[in-house]
Structures are given as structure tokens and as C-alpha cells.
Design a protein around this motif. Structure first.
Motif, PDB file in Angstrom:
ATOM      1  N   ARG A   9       0.963  -1.456   0.441  1.00 17.69           N
ATOM      2  CA  ARG A   9       0.153  -0.604  -0.177  1.00 17.69           C
ATOM      3  C   ARG A   9       0.711   1.031   0.050  1.00 17.69           C
ATOM      4  NH1 ARG A   9      -1.268   3.714   3.098  1.00 17.69           N
ATOM      5  NH2 ARG A   9      -1.095   2.851   5.554  1.00 17.69           N
ATOM      6  N   LEU A  10       2.080   1.268   0.990  1.00 20.03           N
ATOM      7  CA  LEU A  10       2.969   2.203   0.868  1.00 20.03           C
ATOM      8  C   LEU A  10       3.120   2.894  -0.259  1.00 20.03           C
ATOM      9  CD1 LEU A  10       3.858   2.430   4.776  1.00 20.03           C
ATOM     10  CD2 LEU A  10       2.911   3.726   3.655  1.00 20.03           C
ATOM     11  N   PHE A  11       3.634   1.337  -1.178  1.00 21.14           N
ATOM     12  CA  PHE A  11       4.914   1.193  -2.349  1.00 21.14           C
ATOM     13  C   PHE A  11       4.082   2.085  -2.887  1.00 21.14           C
ATOM     14  CE2 PHE A  11       5.243  -0.751  -6.047  1.00 21.14           C
ATOM     15  CZ  PHE A  11       6.804  -0.099  -6.466  1.00 21.14           C
ATOM     16  N   ILE A  12       2.713   2.215  -3.505  1.00 17.76           N
ATOM     17  CA  ILE A  12       2.104   2.150  -4.812  1.00 17.76           C
ATOM     18  C   ILE A  12       1.283   3.986  -4.447  1.00 17.76           C
ATOM     19  CG2 ILE A  12      -0.759   2.276  -5.698  1.00 17.76           C
ATOM     20  CD1 ILE A  12      -0.784  -0.711  -4.708  1.00 17.76           C
ATOM     21  N   GLN A  13       1.327   3.474  -2.879  1.00 15.07           N
ATOM     22  CA  GLN A  13       1.154   5.168  -2.721  1.00 15.07           C
ATOM     23  C   GLN A  13       2.258   6.099  -3.229  1.00 15.07           C
ATOM     24  OE1 GLN A  13       0.190   5.876   1.581  1.00 15.07           O
ATOM     25  NE2 GLN A  13      -1.961   5.713   1.207  1.00 15.07           N
ATOM     26  N   ASN A  14       3.341   6.008  -3.180  1.00 13.28           N
ATOM     27  CA  ASN A  14       4.649   6.585  -3.141  1.00 13.28           C
ATOM     28  C   ASN A  14       4.767   6.405  -4.778  1.00 13.28           C
ATOM     29  OD1 ASN A  14       5.650   8.332  -0.641  1.00 13.28           O
ATOM     30  ND2 ASN A  14       4.329   6.478  -0.264  1.00 13.28           N
ATOM     31  N   LEU A  15       4.369   5.927  -5.690  1.00  9.69           N
ATOM     32  CA  LEU A  15       4.883   5.627  -7.290  1.00  9.69           C
ATOM     33  C   LEU A  15       5.307   7.216  -7.674  1.00  9.69           C
ATOM     34  CD1 LEU A  15       2.917   2.862  -8.289  1.00  9.69           C
ATOM     35  CD2 LEU A  15       5.568   2.851  -7.601  1.00  9.69           C
TER      36      LEU A  15
END
Length: 388
Positions: free
Chosen positions: A382-388
Motif C-alpha cells: 500500500r505504501l509503495f503504491i501511494q509513493n509511486l
């Protein structure tokens, strides 16, 4: 004596007398003694393997158990399952004032008294457990575990008359039919394969007259299978281990580490958030599992610290470390091993005995770590997708 539970077969000038028993019936033990003394067979076959035979002969076997070695050999879950599975049978046996498997003990003693050969006719219990587990799907494993846990806390009682009714072949056939419906993959290694194994061992037993002491559930199958030849080596093979769990076990941590590493490179702040999330979810759930087992505070702390690291290495498990600390801080005494078979009767006994407490710490810490891995991994993504 009544011939109701006795099946007589004549094959190639040999007589086979199959005695169907209930494993916790005093009447069954008396029946075994009477038939052996009356028939005076050349050989007595019993539904035991060498491991269970040694357990019967060595009453103090628990005193020599090394709890640390059990954890190290990854057998904590297996031992806990064995204890749970036997708890209902032991509870019924206690109700009737006899030892579970008394009819097998009687068969052994009676064989010695008349000078008959003794044949341990059953397949190794560990092989049977391995083939059972290997034949179950995820749904089957979940259902089996649910039934086992329910069996620990059951307060069901049964009359001696009901036990005798259960020994009738019609009742056994109907029970097996229901068993097959609920656990179709379980019946093959637990009943069918063992019918074949037992039948072959009985057929190969020396002498012209053979008495076989068997659980009533096996008599119908053995009566059919004894007319055929069976490959004991094939029936004793361990199931091949699937590579899929190992592939998944390594893929998840590699995937998680790759995502965190990429996020650190692109956004260090987000990478730190991912790392904290992974540690908290993994550590917390593993610690909660250990706490639910009433583990020592240091075992709870160990589970919290170990889980985030062991979840990234399929060769390690948080429960092992928590279990080692629990065993060290609350080392089981000889008394705990002596009372183990009694303590598995109840929830209170499971939690109060230091042996089962260690086993519960291992299992629940691992369960918590697994839950934390999925939740923590989802939050990392989730954090990875938010910071793409």
C-alpha cells in the motif's frame, strides 16, 4: 463367547480369526483374552507399529523427552496434534476405567502367555500422518484442525452399550461412509491403505492359525483386502514434498525486500514507514500469539523481535525462538511429562502444563507471525503504491 465381533476366514489351508474391537472398551479386552486362550493360535497380530508398541512397553517414556530437541526438530506442532487427537479417546477410556488400547495390550500379554508369535501388523504411525497430511488440501487441513481442536474441549460421554453398537459392521460401514463424505482425501491413507497394509501383514504371519486384534473399523476392509497381494514398500513410501511451498516461502520475502529497497531509493521517508510497518505488524501479531499461550514475558518479547526477521527467511520461524526462551524460563519438570496424558483432557490442563505451554507458544507465535506477514506485506505494498 459371542461370535458377533469375530470374522473367520480360511485361505490356503490357513485360518484367520479377525477380532473387531473398540479401542476403549473393557469388554473388548476381555473378548481378546477369551478368544486367544480358547483358539490358542500360532500367531497373534495386533494393530500396532513398533513405535506405539514401545510406547505401551515404556510407561515412563515422557521422562526422557527433550523439549528443546522437539522444537529444534520442528516437531512441536506434530506433538501437539498427537496429544490433541488422543485426548478424546483417553477421556472415554478414563470414563470406563481402562487404559486406551487395553485390548492391544491384552493381545500382547495373551500371546506371551500361550507362547504364540507376535506380529506388529500396522504401518508406522509417522508414515500414516505424513500421508494423511500430504493428501489433504487446504480446506481439508483447516477442517481437520478444527475437528481436532473441538475434540480437546468436548465433554461428550458414551455408554459401553453404544461402544458395542459401534463395533457392529453395519454401523462401521455407515460411519466410514460419513467420514468419506467429510474428509474424502483423509480416508484413503487413514483407513484404506492401512486395511491393505494390515491385510498383507496378517496374511504373511507364520503358522496355520492366526488371531488378529483390530479396531472394528478395519475388519470389513481387511476381510476384502486379504484376498489380494499388496506392496508394503509402496504403502510405506513418504509422499514427495511439493516445491510450491518453498517457492512461495522464498518469493514473498524477496518481493517484500525488493519493494522496500526500491521505495528507500525513491523516497527514503516512505521506505522507513514501510520498515516500521513490517516490524510492527509482524512483531505484534507474533507477540500476541505468544501472549495468548500465556508465554513468559521474555518469550513474548522474543517473538516480537524475531518475527520481522524470521518472516524474511523461510528456514526460520519466530515460534522456535519464542519456544526456546519459554522452555528455558519455564523448563518443564518430570512431573509435567508424567501428567501430560492427563492434562490434555482439558483446556485448563493444556494451559497449565509446562510442556503443552511450550508447544502452544511455538504454534501460536508462528500463527501470529504468519498473519502479521500477510497484513504487514499488504501495508508495505500500500505504501509503495501511494509513493509511486
Amino acid at each position: 463367547m459371542s461370535e458377533q465381533h469375530i470374522t473367520r476366514l480360511h485361505i490356503n489351508d490357513k485360518e484367520y480369526i479377525l477380532v473387531g474391537t473398540a479401542h476403549v472398551s473393557k469388554h473388548s479386552a476381555d473378548e481378546v483374552k477369551e478368544i486367544i486362550e480358547k483358539e490358542r493360535p500360532d500367531t497373534v497380530c495386533v494393530e500396532l507399529d513398533d513405535q506405539r508398541y514401545q510406547s505401551i512397553r515404556e510407561g515412563n517414556r515422557w521422562k526422557d523427552t527433550d523439549i528443546f530437541q522437539i522444537i529444534k526438530d520442528k516437531k512441536a506442532t506434530l506433538l501437539l496434534m498427537n496429544l490433541a487427537i488422543s485426548s478424546f479417546q483417553r477421556r472415554m477410556a478414563k470414563q470406563f476405567g481402562i487404559s486406551p488400547g487395553q485390548e492391544m495390550i491384552q493381545g500382547i500379554d495373551s500371546a506371551e502367555q500361550i507362547g504364540a508369535d507376535l506380529v506388529l501388523a500396522d504401518r508406522n504411525i509417522q508414515i500414516t500422518f505424513s500421508r494423511i497430511w500430504g493428501n489433504l488440501g487446504w480446506k481439508g487441513k483447516a477442517m481437520l484442525l478444527t475437528q481436532v481442536v473441538a475434540g480437546i474441549f468436548s465433554r461428550e460421554t458414551i455408554s459401553e452399550e453404544e461402544l458395542e453398537k459401534m463395533k457392529s459392521q453395519d454401523m462401521i460401514d455407515s460411519m466410514l461412509q460419513e467420514f468419506t463424505t467429510h474428509f474424502p482425501r483423509l480416508k484413503t491413507p487413514l483407513i484404506d491403505e492401512r486395511d491393505q497394509y494390515l491385510a498383507q501383514k496378517i496374511k504373511e504371519a507364520p503358522g496355520n492359525k492366526v488371531v488378529a486384534v483390530l479396531g472394528a473399523a478395519h475388519v470389513p476392509g481387511i476381510t476384502k483386502q486379504i484376498h489380494h497381494s499388496h506392496d508394503l514398500e509402496r504403502l510405506s513410501e513418504l509422499p514427495p514434498k511439493s516445491k510450491l511451498p518453498k517457492i512461495i516461502g522464498w518469493s514473498i520475502p524477496i518481493f517484500i525486500l525488493a519493494i522496500i529497497a526500491y521505495t528507500f531509493f525513491a523516497n527514503p521517508t516512505a521506505g522507513i514507514q514501510q520498515t516500521i510497518s513490517w516490524i510492527l505488524w509482524n512483531g505484534s501479531f507474533s507477540a500476541i500469539g505468544t501472549a495468548l499461550a500465556f508465554g513468559h514475558p521474555l518469550a513474548v518479547l522474543t517473538a516480537f523481535l524475531a518475527a520481522p526477521l524470521t518472516s524474511l527467511n523461510p528456514l526460520l520461524a519466530a515460534g522456535w525462538f519464542a519456544g526456546f526462551v519459554q522452555a528455558y524460563m519455564r523448563r518443564p519438570s518430570v512431573k509435567d511429562f508424567d501428567t501430560l496424558s492427563e492434562d490434555v483432557f482439558s483446556l485448563k490442563g493444556f494451559w497449565n502444563n509446562k510442556v503443552t505451554r511450550v508447544l502452544l507458544v511455538v504454534v501460536l507465535a508462528n500463527v501470529g507471525s504468519s498473519i502479521g506477514t500477510f497484513i504487514g506485506g499488504a501495508d508495505v505494498i500500500r505504501l509503495f503504491i501511494q509513493n509511486l
